[in-house]
Design an enzyme around this catalytic site. Structure first.
Site, short mmCIF file in Angstrom:
data_model
loop_
_atom_site.label_atom_id
_atom_site.label_comp_id
_atom_site.label_asym_id
_atom_site.label_seq_id
_atom_site.Cartn_x
_atom_site.Cartn_y
_atom_site.Cartn_z
N HIS A 136 -6.98 -13.32 23.75
CA HIS A 136 -5.82 -13.81 24.50
C HIS A 136 -6.34 -14.35 25.84
CE1 HIS A 136 -2.11 -13.31 26.93
NE2 HIS A 136 -1.43 -13.22 25.80
N ASP A 164 -9.29 -4.75 24.69
CA ASP A 164 -7.91 -5.12 24.96
C ASP A 164 -7.07 -4.60 23.80
OD1 ASP A 164 -5.43 -6.24 25.30
OD2 ASP A 164 -6.11 -8.32 25.23
N GLN A 197 -2.20 -5.08 21.51
CA GLN A 197 -1.53 -5.12 20.20
C GLN A 197 -1.78 -3.85 19.40
OE1 GLN A 197 0.56 -7.45 19.37
NE2 GLN A 197 0.09 -8.93 20.98
N LYS A 232 4.85 -4.08 25.19
CA LYS A 232 4.67 -4.31 23.76
C LYS A 232 4.74 -3.00 22.97
CE LYS A 232 1.52 -8.20 24.59
NZ LYS A 232 2.31 -9.42 24.46
N CYS A 287 -1.02 -18.05 23.76
CA CYS A 287 -1.96 -17.73 24.84
C CYS A 287 -3.38 -17.55 24.29
CB CYS A 287 -1.54 -16.50 25.63
SG CYS A 287 0.03 -16.71 26.47
#
Lengths: 126, 412
Positions: free
Chosen positions: B126, B204, B207, B230, B370
């Site tokens: 991202h 990261d 998600q 999220k 993104c």
């Protein structure tokens, strides 16, 4: 019939007028819509201060492609200096479909590129 | 129709007030949880209760209300850390995952990365895990290098080894789950190889935390970041889990109140972890909301959330194949992917797909998500993306498929 995706919009999307490259050309610009990644460029040939011929290229949604195709037929023959006077309503009226706020930039990308090529002002048309 | 092997197991839609909403008399078909999740009543009520009954600034006041607010804030941190298998003291609240990555790129990066060093990321990141590293490399003379994404949407551990063997990598940063491809990366293995090469790793997990059980300690990365909104929590709060010795050695990121021990005329000393990295008044209500979100997810059980979304993703992959002209991007095996399904519909630009299916209240994302470098790698200008949450069920997938069939007819 769909309100937005009318037959003539889909026709211009599937068979865009004045699409491709134009060599040689006198003016050009390339730009994109950062929201969706649509990109569009234009090659313009000028004769006696008027747009003698032009080609759009790039890729994008039906609205951005159809808008470029429909507007291209108006740009041909137009004095180069007049392009800078065109505003957002001109494109949207020309399209003749209800453009929501989220699709506004799709419709305006062709004018943004045209103004970039003819005036150097690459801001979004108001 | 859904077979027993693919039958989703959660039935929690009624916990989410937004699904009482109708638009033009139709229910909401929300398939954009990778952009942001909807919020259960428990989260909304916890934040409401905080403002109605407990609001005060934290870490300072001696009065009852201030103590309650502090306890709520720090209690949320403890539960967030427990939920992800991390230590409380090394669980830092940030504004979002983007700020967490910027914190590392700025505070750790500027002290530890120099000319000739390499920051290694991947083509599937991202923008939030690309641009901070570009800025770091531009500012220090380091080189930004990328691991490739295969046509199936996966990374190569061999290429990771080859990059690490060059001896110049100072930090490697990679997504736990791709927000475009849905790929679940082998992050524990990657972090272990990065560590063995003497470099640091950042994962990261924006998600991953909402989709699968995560265990920060087991992953073993030096930094593990995610965002609250999220993961059923509010916007405005993210999390940085860091390795204690690395965090202690790092200079601060933002200066201000709360992050200091003593402020003198010319210099200051820093507070202990985690507050050293939390300058200014914190996002107290948001932390309370995030605490309620992880409580809620913990009650559902992340194994159940994963099983539910895996079954639903498998069902969606099966049904999308029936539409005709749909090309799904990313790993085809539901065991190797999360509940994020990017696709193209032949002859219809993703923006038009999203516009047309919105008429049936089907909410999907269209665009570059993104991840412009990844779009370039995949050779597509944009994709449409349907992404799942625990509140989705087979009827949402059916509505998506029906809407896509209708969209195709418009462009036929």
């Amino acid at each position: 019939m769909d309100d937005l995706y009318r037959d003539y919009i889909l026709d211009h999307y599937k068979q865009p007028r004045n699409f491709g490259e134009l060599e040689p050309h006198d003016l050009e610009a390339h730009d994109h819509n950062p929201l969706c990644g649509d990109e569009m460029g234009v090659h313009i040939r000028v004769r006696d201060g008027k747009i003698a011929d032009l080609r759009f290229h790039g890729q994008g949604c039906a609205i951005s492609q159809a808008a470029a195709s429909i507007a291209s037929e108006e740009y041909v023959g137009m004095p180069v200096d007049d392009v800078g006077q065109l505003d957002a309503d001109w494109v949207i009226d020309l399209l003749g479909i209800p453009i929501s706020a989220t699709r506004r930039k799709c419709a305006l990308l062709n004018l943004k590129v045209m103004r970039g090529a003819t005036t150097g002002d690459a801001s979004w048309p108001e | 129709m859904a077979t027993s092997a693919t039958t989703p197991r959660l039935h929690v839609r009624s916990d989410f007030p937004i699904f009482a909403r109708e638009i033009d008399g139709r229910p909401l078909i929300y398939l954009d949880s990778a952009a942001t999740s909807q919020k259960p009543a428990a989260v909304i009520e916890a934040m409401d209760d905080y403002y109605r009954r407990h609001n005060a600034n934290i870490h300072r006041g001696v009065y009852t209300l201030a103590q309650e607010a502090t306890d709520l804030f720090e209690g949320a941190r403890e539960r967030v850390a427990a939920f992800t298998g991390a230590e409380t003291a090394t669980t830092i609240f940030t504004r979002n995952a983007t700020e967490a990555i910027n914190l590392v790129a700025y505070a750790w990066g500027r002290a530890n990365v120099g000319p000739g060093d390499v920051v290694l990321i991947t083509q599937m990141e991202h923008h939030s895990n690309i641009v901070p590293w570009q800025l770091l490399c531009q500012g220090t003379g380091a080189e930004l290098r990328y691991l490739d994404v295969s046509d199936e949407g996966t990374l190569s551990l061999d290429q990771l080894d080859a990059e690490l063997a060059g001896g110049r990598v100072k930090l490697a940063a990679f997504a736990h789950i791709s927000n475009v491809l849905g790929t679940i990366n082998p992050v524990a293995e990657m972090a272990s190889r990065v560590r063995a090469a003497g470099a640091l790793s950042l994962v990261d997990a924006s998600q991953a935390v909402p989709q699968i059980p995560v265990d920060v300690a087991a992953v073993g990365a030096d930094f593990y970041v995610w965002t609250g909104h999220k993961a059923l929590g509010p916007t405005g709060i993210g999390v940085l889990h860091g390795r204690r010795d690395v965090l202690e050695a790092m200079p601060p990121f933002l200066g201000g109140g709360d992050m200091i021990r003593v402020v003198d005329w010319q210099e200051s000393t820093w507070n202990d972890l985690p507050w050293k990295f939390e300058a200014g008044t914190s996002m107290i209500a948001e932390a309370v909301g995030l605490g309620a979100a992880v409580d809620y997810l913990g009650e559902l059980g992340m194994e159940n959330v994963r099983a539910h979304e895996r079954a639903l993703a498998a069902y969606a992959l099966e049904r999308l194949a029936d539409v005709g002209g749909v090309r799904v991007i990313g790993p085809p095996d539901p065991d190797e992917r999360g509940g994020v399904i990017s696709f193209e519909l032949e002859g219809v630009h993703p923006h038009d797909v999203a516009e047309l299916i919105n008429r049936q209240n089907v909410c999907v994302r269209a665009g570059h998500h993104c991840a412009m470098p990844l779009m370039r790698r995949l050779g597509v200008p944009a994709t449409a993306r349907a992404s799942l949450g625990p509140y989705n069920d087979a009827s949402d997938v059916d509505a998506l498929v029906e809407a896509l069939v209708n969209a195709k007819k418009v462009f036929a």
